[in-house]
Structures are given as structure tokens and as C-alpha cells.
Design a protein around this motif. Sequence first.
Motif, short mmCIF file in Angstrom:
data_model
loop_
_atom_site.label_atom_id
_atom_site.label_comp_id
_atom_site.label_asym_id
_atom_site.label_seq_id
_atom_site.Cartn_x
_atom_site.Cartn_y
_atom_site.Cartn_z
N LYS A 1 54.96 33.18 14.47
CA LYS A 1 54.14 31.99 14.76
C LYS A 1 52.66 32.37 14.82
O LYS A 1 51.81 31.71 14.21
CB LYS A 1 54.58 31.37 16.08
CG LYS A 1 53.88 30.07 16.43
CD LYS A 1 54.40 29.51 17.75
CE LYS A 1 55.84 29.08 17.64
NZ LYS A 1 56.34 28.43 18.90
N ALA B 1 68.90 31.01 21.92
CA ALA B 1 67.61 31.70 21.80
C ALA B 1 66.74 31.04 20.74
O ALA B 1 65.53 30.87 20.93
CB ALA B 1 67.84 33.16 21.47
N THR C 1 59.39 44.21 15.73
CA THR C 1 58.02 43.69 15.83
C THR C 1 57.20 44.14 14.62
O THR C 1 56.42 43.34 14.06
CB THR C 1 57.35 44.16 17.14
OG1 THR C 1 57.30 45.59 17.18
CG2 THR C 1 58.10 43.65 18.35
N THR D 1 59.95 35.55 16.66
CA THR D 1 59.38 34.23 16.42
C THR D 1 57.95 34.12 16.98
O THR D 1 57.11 33.44 16.39
CB THR D 1 60.27 33.13 17.01
OG1 THR D 1 60.53 33.41 18.41
CG2 THR D 1 61.60 33.05 16.29
N GLU D 2 57.70 34.80 18.07
CA GLU D 2 56.34 34.80 18.64
C GLU D 2 55.34 35.40 17.66
O GLU D 2 54.24 34.85 17.44
CB GLU D 2 56.37 35.60 19.94
CG GLU D 2 55.04 35.79 20.63
CD GLU D 2 55.17 36.72 21.83
OE1 GLU D 2 54.69 37.86 21.75
OE2 GLU D 2 55.79 36.30 22.84
N SER E 1 68.17 37.04 22.93
CA SER E 1 67.01 36.20 23.20
C SER E 1 65.71 36.99 23.16
O SER E 1 64.66 36.48 22.76
CB SER E 1 67.15 35.52 24.57
OG SER E 1 67.29 36.49 25.60
N VAL E 2 65.77 38.28 23.55
CA VAL E 2 64.57 39.12 23.56
C VAL E 2 64.13 39.41 22.13
O VAL E 2 62.94 39.30 21.80
CB VAL E 2 64.83 40.43 24.33
CG1 VAL E 2 63.60 41.34 24.27
CG2 VAL E 2 65.21 40.13 25.77
N ASN F 1 65.30 27.52 21.69
CA ASN F 1 64.15 27.58 22.58
C ASN F 1 62.87 27.99 21.86
O ASN F 1 61.78 27.94 22.43
CB ASN F 1 64.41 28.56 23.73
CG ASN F 1 65.50 28.08 24.68
OD1 ASN F 1 65.68 26.87 24.86
ND2 ASN F 1 66.23 29.00 25.26
N SER F 2 62.99 28.42 20.60
CA SER F 2 61.82 28.94 19.87
C SER F 2 61.03 27.87 19.15
O SER F 2 59.86 28.07 18.82
CB SER F 2 62.28 30.00 18.86
OG SER F 2 62.92 29.38 17.74
N ILE G 1 64.83 37.67 19.42
CA ILE G 1 64.43 36.45 18.74
C ILE G 1 63.10 35.93 19.28
O ILE G 1 62.24 35.47 18.52
CB ILE G 1 65.55 35.39 18.87
CG1 ILE G 1 66.77 35.86 18.06
CG2 ILE G 1 65.07 34.02 18.39
CD1 ILE G 1 68.02 35.10 18.33
N GLU G 2 62.92 36.01 20.58
CA GLU G 2 61.66 35.56 21.17
C GLU G 2 60.48 36.35 20.61
O GLU G 2 59.44 35.78 20.27
CB GLU G 2 61.72 35.72 22.69
CG GLU G 2 60.45 35.28 23.41
CD GLU G 2 60.52 35.48 24.91
OE1 GLU G 2 59.46 35.48 25.56
OE2 GLU G 2 61.65 35.64 25.44
N LYS G 3 60.65 37.67 20.48
CA LYS G 3 59.56 38.51 19.99
C LYS G 3 59.29 38.26 18.52
O LYS G 3 58.12 38.15 18.09
CB LYS G 3 59.90 39.98 20.23
CG LYS G 3 58.70 40.91 20.11
CD LYS G 3 57.66 40.59 21.17
CE LYS G 3 56.46 41.50 21.08
NZ LYS G 3 55.42 41.16 22.07
#
Length: 432
Positions: free
Chosen positions: A272, A49, A217, A268-269, A261-262, A52-53, A264-266
Motif C-alpha cells: 500500500k 487477516a 518485507t 499489504t502495509e 496475520s503478521v 482486515n487489510s 499479511i499485515e506487513k
Amino acid sequence: MISKELKSSNGHLILGGVDSVELAHKYGTPLVVYDVSEIRKQINDFRAAFDNSGFKYEISYASKAFATVAMYQVLKQEHLHTDVVSGGELFTALKAGFPANKISFHGNNKSLEELEMAVDKKIGVIIIDNFREIELLEKVLQEKDVSINVMLRLTPGISAHTHKYDQTGQVDSKFGFDVESGQADKALELVLKNKNMNLIGIHAHIGSQIFGIEGFTLLAHKMVEIASKWHKNYNFTPEILNFGGGFGISYTEDDEPIEPSVFIEKITEIVKSDSKKAGLSLPEVWIEPGRSIVGPAGYNLYTVGSRKDIPNLKSYINVDGGMGDNIRPALYQAKYEAVVSNKMDAKKTQEVHVSGKYCESGDILIDSIELPDVQPGDILAMLDTGAYGYSMASNYNRNPRPAVVFVENGQDKLVVKRESYEDLTRLDLNYL
């Protein structure tokens, strides 16, 4: 309905390619078993995860979930970071050959001796929790004329929807420097003035066994907001944002955890996007999973003993362990699932309580579960017990703590010996 897919052969539960019934007979019960391949898989899921970030990152295993020499050796193989919360965990990690520079030290009441140990062993980072700790660490560093990396643990005012004892990010918490009252700013000022403390980042942890993404978040926005404020007001920008852990796992079919992954994706999004808006360079992102790495990999094996039948009520199936090797059901009302290891193909015929052998009415491992017909000598396996079971084990009623076995690729290895009665009195001294 069991919440995870289980492997069986000839009616027996198979763990890591090994017959669980044979494990129970070979090592005795109660027995704690870890499928090491499941530990490695979860680590790799977190790693994928992050890969991919596009972020630099660190996966820091939260030792409190389960800490033994063998566990730290697996973490070393996997090139993970780890965090410890006591001198004992630090000692165990170092005894296992775990690299000191990959260790961070947590805790809300670190002793002078623990801080001296951490500094002497040149660990990677001390995560400062309170003002007294700043004073103690300053004393240690001055006396030894050395410096060390530190982070500040913050209380961001964010609560996770978990058991009240698992919530650690809200204002009313024993952990960290409160952001809202200005404590965090004061701590920052003190640390920045100290030439022996190299402040590399900030940390926050909002709770445990979290299924919802909302808390994370909010935390991601808050951490960047704090970083931006400190950049403007103090000309300091954290290199690392550490979001702690708390990622939930599935104990029963009612639990609906989110894939790593969900999360970590949120996170890092948001980091960023918010960093770009604030004109900040991208920080390194750290997380501290513990339960989510070892929880699903652990199993507790028990031998069924006596039974109590009560007219018009659920029967009690008694096993040879209980709250001494897994206190979570009594402490947190935690729920688990179980199977009968030697009757995996048998039809479920009864709804029962699974109760332990300890002299407490609250020693109920599972309050209600459907099982096949069970007899004395059958092996019952509780699922997903890898986190906070053995690490919170006790000698209540003077019962020895269980042995721990690692299984992987069809091989089994004893990694913690079963305590003996002699062990129970080893530290006792005569009065007369």
C-alpha cells in the motif's frame, strides 16, 4: 514438551472428535489422518487477516502439499483458489469438481500436453516459468485460436533462511525469470507482444518453512519496485502481485512460526505504501499457502513392532511405516514430535529413536524423543505430518502406500484407500 495442544479421553488421543486408537484398528496402519476442522480454521485465519487489510486478495492452496479428490472438495467448499504443478494435480482437481477458473498452473518444465490440457480446460491462469514455456504456450494458443490469462514467475534475488532445497527466490534457482540479469524484462516484452496471452500479474516465491518476516518485507518492496519500473518503461501495470507461500509451521517446540496475520499485515502495509509513492493503483494480492494449511491438520498413525536395545545407547522403537509414507526426515532432516495414542496419560520413561521398517539405515522418523514404556501393538502418532508426507509417499521396498482418513465433528471417512499388493503389480507386464 509437545508444541501443540492435544485432546485426549480415557488416555487415548482424540482427533476431530474421534478416538485415534479406534481409527488405527478400524482402518489399519500406517494410516494418515486429517482433522478437517484444523484445515478450515487455518484457511479462515488467512481469510480474516486479508479481510482486515482492505485489499482484494486470493488464497491459492499449494496442491503439492497434499492433493487428493477429497482435499480439493474441501477447498471448493471453502471457496479457495488452488495452484497445481502437474497434469496429474490438474486432473485430480477437475475430477473433484473444483472450478477450473480458480486454478493456476505452476511448474518449471510444463510439457506441451500439460499446457494443452490447461488451455482446453480453460483454467484461470498459467504462471509462466521460462522462455521455452512462452514458445510452447504460444504454439498451443495459436493452434487453438484462444487466449488465456498468464503471470510471470520472477526470481527476485531474495533468499529465505531455510534448507537449501527449499530456497527458490535467489538468483541461482531453477525457477523463474531472473530480474537482475534482465531476463524478466525480456519475458515481459515477449508476452506483451502476444495477443493470445493476457498478462495479469507477477509471481515470486522465496522459500519454504519461513519463520522470519524479513524475506517477505524485502519481497514486497521488490515486487512494487518491479511493477513501478514496468509501468514507466512498458506502460504495463500488474493487476496482481502473487507472493507465493512458505509460511512456516511448528513441528517441534523449538519452532516459532509467525501468525498468518503478521505476514499479511506487513506485506499489504508495504504494498500500500510503496504503491502510493510510485503512483500505482492498489494491486490484488495473492498468496499460496500449502504446508501452513494442511501441515498441522495431519497425523500419521503407526503400530509399534520390534525394538532394539543397545547398552549405553538409545533404543530403537520400530514402527510399521517410515520413509515410504514420510520421507522428509531422511530427505530434509526434518524433525517431528510424537505421542503414544493409547498411553496419553502415561509417564515418559525413556529416550529413544523411532525408526521405520524400510531397508535403509537412514529410515529414522524421529532421531530422539521421550516416550512412555511402549510395547508391540501400541499406536504411535506422529504430529503435524499433513504436508509433503502422503504427497511424497512411495512404494519403496514394494510397500503399499497408506490409507487416508478425514475426521471432523466426531465422524470419520475413508478418502483414499490403502494400496494392496495387487495394486503394486497392476502396471507390471510380463517379460517371458
